[in-house]
Design a protein around this motif. Structure first.
Motif, PDB file in Angstrom:
ATOM      1  N   UNK A  86      -5.763  18.604  21.586  1.00 53.12           N
ATOM      2  CA  UNK A  86      -6.466  17.373  21.250  1.00 53.12           C
ATOM      3  C   UNK A  86      -7.604  17.695  20.297  1.00 53.12           C
ATOM      4  N   UNK A  87      -7.681  16.972  19.194  1.00 52.21           N
ATOM      5  CA  UNK A  87      -8.694  17.260  18.184  1.00 52.21           C
ATOM      6  C   UNK A  87      -9.470  16.000  17.834  1.00 52.21           C
ATOM      7  N   UNK A  88     -10.510  16.208  17.065  1.00 50.25           N
ATOM      8  CA  UNK A  88     -11.332  15.084  16.605  1.00 50.25           C
ATOM      9  C   UNK A  88     -11.921  15.400  15.238  1.00 50.25           C
ATOM     10  N   UNK A  89     -12.380  14.361  14.579  1.00 48.94           N
ATOM     11  CA  UNK A  89     -13.019  14.470  13.270  1.00 48.94           C
ATOM     12  C   UNK A  89     -14.491  14.112  13.419  1.00 48.94           C
ATOM     13  N   UNK A  90     -15.372  14.991  12.931  1.00 52.16           N
ATOM     14  CA  UNK A  90     -16.802  14.747  13.018  1.00 52.16           C
ATOM     15  C   UNK A  90     -17.361  14.594  11.607  1.00 52.16           C
ATOM     16  N   UNK A  91     -18.018  13.479  11.320  1.00 53.60           N
ATOM     17  CA  UNK A  91     -18.551  13.199   9.991  1.00 53.60           C
ATOM     18  C   UNK A  91     -19.996  13.665   9.887  1.00 53.60           C
ATOM     19  N   UNK A  92     -20.280  14.434   8.830  1.00 50.70           N
ATOM     20  CA  UNK A  92     -21.621  14.984   8.621  1.00 50.70           C
ATOM     21  C   UNK A  92     -22.121  14.571   7.248  1.00 50.70           C
ATOM     22  N   UNK A  93     -23.282  13.940   7.205  1.00 50.75           N
ATOM     23  CA  UNK A  93     -23.896  13.532   5.942  1.00 50.75           C
ATOM     24  C   UNK A  93     -24.459  14.755   5.238  1.00 50.75           C
ATOM     25  N   UNK A  94     -24.186  14.889   3.929  1.00 48.80           N
ATOM     26  CA  UNK A  94     -24.641  16.043   3.160  1.00 48.80           C
ATOM     27  C   UNK A  94     -25.752  15.605   2.202  1.00 48.80           C
ATOM     28  N   UNK A  95     -26.882  16.308   2.268  1.00 45.28           N
ATOM     29  CA  UNK A  95     -27.993  15.979   1.369  1.00 45.28           C
ATOM     30  C   UNK A  95     -27.928  16.792   0.079  1.00 45.28           C
ATOM     31  N   UNK A  96     -27.425  18.030   0.169  1.00 43.29           N
ATOM     32  CA  UNK A  96     -27.294  18.895  -1.010  1.00 43.29           C
ATOM     33  C   UNK A  96     -25.973  19.647  -0.881  1.00 43.29           C
ATOM     34  N   UNK A  97     -25.256  19.769  -2.004  1.00 47.55           N
ATOM     35  CA  UNK A  97     -23.920  20.345  -1.918  1.00 47.55           C
ATOM     36  C   UNK A  97     -23.656  21.273  -3.092  1.00 47.55           C
ATOM     37  N   UNK A  98     -23.260  22.522  -2.780  1.00 46.07           N
ATOM     38  CA  UNK A  98     -22.928  23.519  -3.795  1.00 46.07           C
ATOM     39  C   UNK A  98     -21.624  24.192  -3.358  1.00 46.07           C
ATOM     40  N   UNK A  99     -20.547  23.967  -4.102  1.00 48.68           N
ATOM     41  CA  UNK A  99     -19.220  24.460  -3.708  1.00 48.68           C
ATOM     42  C   UNK A  99     -19.222  25.971  -3.536  1.00 48.68           C
ATOM     43  N   UNK A 100     -19.740  26.690  -4.521  1.00 49.00           N
ATOM     44  CA  UNK A 100     -19.712  28.148  -4.476  1.00 49.00           C
ATOM     45  C   UNK A 100     -20.577  28.688  -3.343  1.00 49.00           C
ATOM     46  N   UNK A 101     -21.724  28.063  -3.111  1.00 43.29           N
ATOM     47  CA  UNK A 101     -22.614  28.534  -2.049  1.00 43.29           C
ATOM     48  C   UNK A 101     -21.976  28.363  -0.670  1.00 43.29           C
ATOM     49  N   UNK A 102     -21.328  27.228  -0.447  1.00 45.95           N
ATOM     50  CA  UNK A 102     -20.655  27.009   0.837  1.00 45.95           C
ATOM     51  C   UNK A 102     -19.522  28.006   1.015  1.00 45.95           C
ATOM     52  N   UNK A 103     -18.763  28.235  -0.049  1.00 49.22           N
ATOM     53  CA  UNK A 103     -17.663  29.200   0.020  1.00 49.22           C
ATOM     54  C   UNK A 103     -18.184  30.601   0.369  1.00 49.22           C
ATOM     55  N   UNK A 104     -19.265  31.006  -0.269  1.00 48.45           N
ATOM     56  CA  UNK A 104     -19.848  32.322   0.014  1.00 48.45           C
ATOM     57  C   UNK A 104     -20.296  32.422   1.464  1.00 48.45           C
ATOM     58  N   UNK A 105     -20.945  31.381   1.959  1.00 49.45           N
ATOM     59  CA  UNK A 105     -21.434  31.425   3.333  1.00 49.45           C
ATOM     60  C   UNK A 105     -20.287  31.475   4.339  1.00 49.45           C
ATOM     61  N   UNK A 106     -19.188  30.810   4.036  1.00 51.88           N
ATOM     62  CA  UNK A 106     -18.011  30.910   4.905  1.00 51.88           C
ATOM     63  C   UNK A 106     -17.463  32.333   4.893  1.00 51.88           C
ATOM     64  N   UNK A 107     -17.443  32.959   3.724  1.00 53.02           N
ATOM     65  CA  UNK A 107     -16.980  34.347   3.617  1.00 53.02           C
ATOM     66  C   UNK A 107     -17.837  35.283   4.466  1.00 53.02           C
ATOM     67  N   UNK A 108     -19.139  35.097   4.410  1.00 50.51           N
ATOM     68  CA  UNK A 108     -20.048  35.993   5.130  1.00 50.51           C
ATOM     69  C   UNK A 108     -20.079  35.683   6.631  1.00 50.51           C
TER      70      UNK A 108
END
Length: 320
Positions: A86-108
């Protein structure tokens, strides 16, 4: 790719990068190899200290999720259903967004996972960090795994696993063994081990073997996807329960993605590496949809299962 045309997989003999939905009846998207541009870059290993942001989940979301879990437990105890995810979707409001920065943080953050960022203008932007391999195949040799059971990492790699998690893991392993017995030989099932993914620990059992000459990649994928780790057992009954009771469309969450029939420059063999799309989110405008879930068995506790989804969502939300 150098255009915005949508391409689809026909029979998994194609070469490229595949992005497949949870529903195996729907088409899988393909970035064809002959239309792809390859760019490589060395990322500097500089892990940013992530500020621990407070995230809240409204009580109505919790109540609804707990009710579905309680219904699932009742179905398992009174019908042929053995397990359902059983799964669910959680919506999160983003104030600042940087594709490369998020990707890097997921890698680390997820050092032992398959980390990706995927975009198509007609589909959307997705991020993920999956600890689960659906299938790796090179020539006739293949590898897969069963991954189930979750607990929060508390500075120990040797946790105590309860009977609920151990049973859930065994159900997935048995499913894989039964699904592959007619199309493979020399099946080897390793000893179950504990692995870490971000702030969570899971149970994993590696499975390997050889494909029979008459078997195809498509047959193997259809046999495995969706596994009980993302759907349930028996598969059709679990899928029907999910379609009836989950209040949203999973889309590509709990689908699979990866390299399809790619040839290494130093080898004549084609290799496929596919991963289950877990720990993922879709970003649209200033909202991130974070997807989380958990396996429900007869021994599940609805409140505990809710807390498990909260833990799974926490790390993904912290990188935003």
């Amino acid at each position: 790719m150098n255009d915005d045309e949508l391409h689809f997989v026909d029979n998994f003999t194609e070469s490229g990068f595949v992005f497949a939905p949870f529903d195996s009846a729907e088409k899988s998207i393909l970035f064809p190899l002959n239309r792809a541009l390859f760019i490589s870059e060395e990322l500097v290993n500089k892990e940013k200290i992530i500020e621990k942001k407070p995230f809240s989940v409204d009580d109505s979301s919790k109540k609804k999720h707990v009710q579905i879990i309680e219904k699932a437990i009742h179905e398992i105890k009174t019908t042929d259903l053995q397990k359902v995810v059983i799964s669910r979707e959680e919506l999160v409001k983003i104030s600042y967004f940087d594709v490369l920065e998020i990707y890097k943080q997921l890698l680390f953050t997820y050092k032992n996972a398959f980390v990706y960022v995927w975009f198509h203008p007609k589909v959307g932007l997705w991020f993920g960090a999956s600890p689960e391999t659906l299938l790796i195949i090179e020539d006739e040799a293949f590898k897969t795994m069963s991954l189930a059971g979750t607990q929060v990492y508390n500075n120990t790699e040797k946790p105590v696993w309860k009977s609920k998690e151990l049973e859930e893991q065994q159900l997935v392993t048995n499913f894989i063994k039964n699904q592959l017995k007619d199309s493979t030989t020399n099946l080897i099932i390793d000893k179950t081990e504990t692995i870490r993914a971000g702030n969570l620990l899971h149970l994993r059992t590696k499975v390997s073997g050889m494909l029979k000459e008459s078997s195809t990649l498509e047959q193997l994928i259809r046999a495995l996807h969706p596994t009980p780790a993302v759907c349930g057992l028996p598969r059709k009954i679990a899928k029907d329960f999910i379609d009836t009771n989950e209040s949203y469309n999973r889309s590509f969450y709990t689908g699979f993605l990866g390299e399809l029939n790619l040839q290494n420059a130093t080898s004549t063999l084609k290799k496929t590496q596919l991963f289950v799309n877990l720990r993922c989110m879709k970003v649209q405008d200033d909202v991130a949809s974070v997807f989380v879930g958990g396996g429900i068995t007869k021994d599940s506790n609805a409140e505990n299962e809710w807390e498990e989804t909260v833990s799974k969502a926490k790390t993904m939300k912290q990188v935003l």
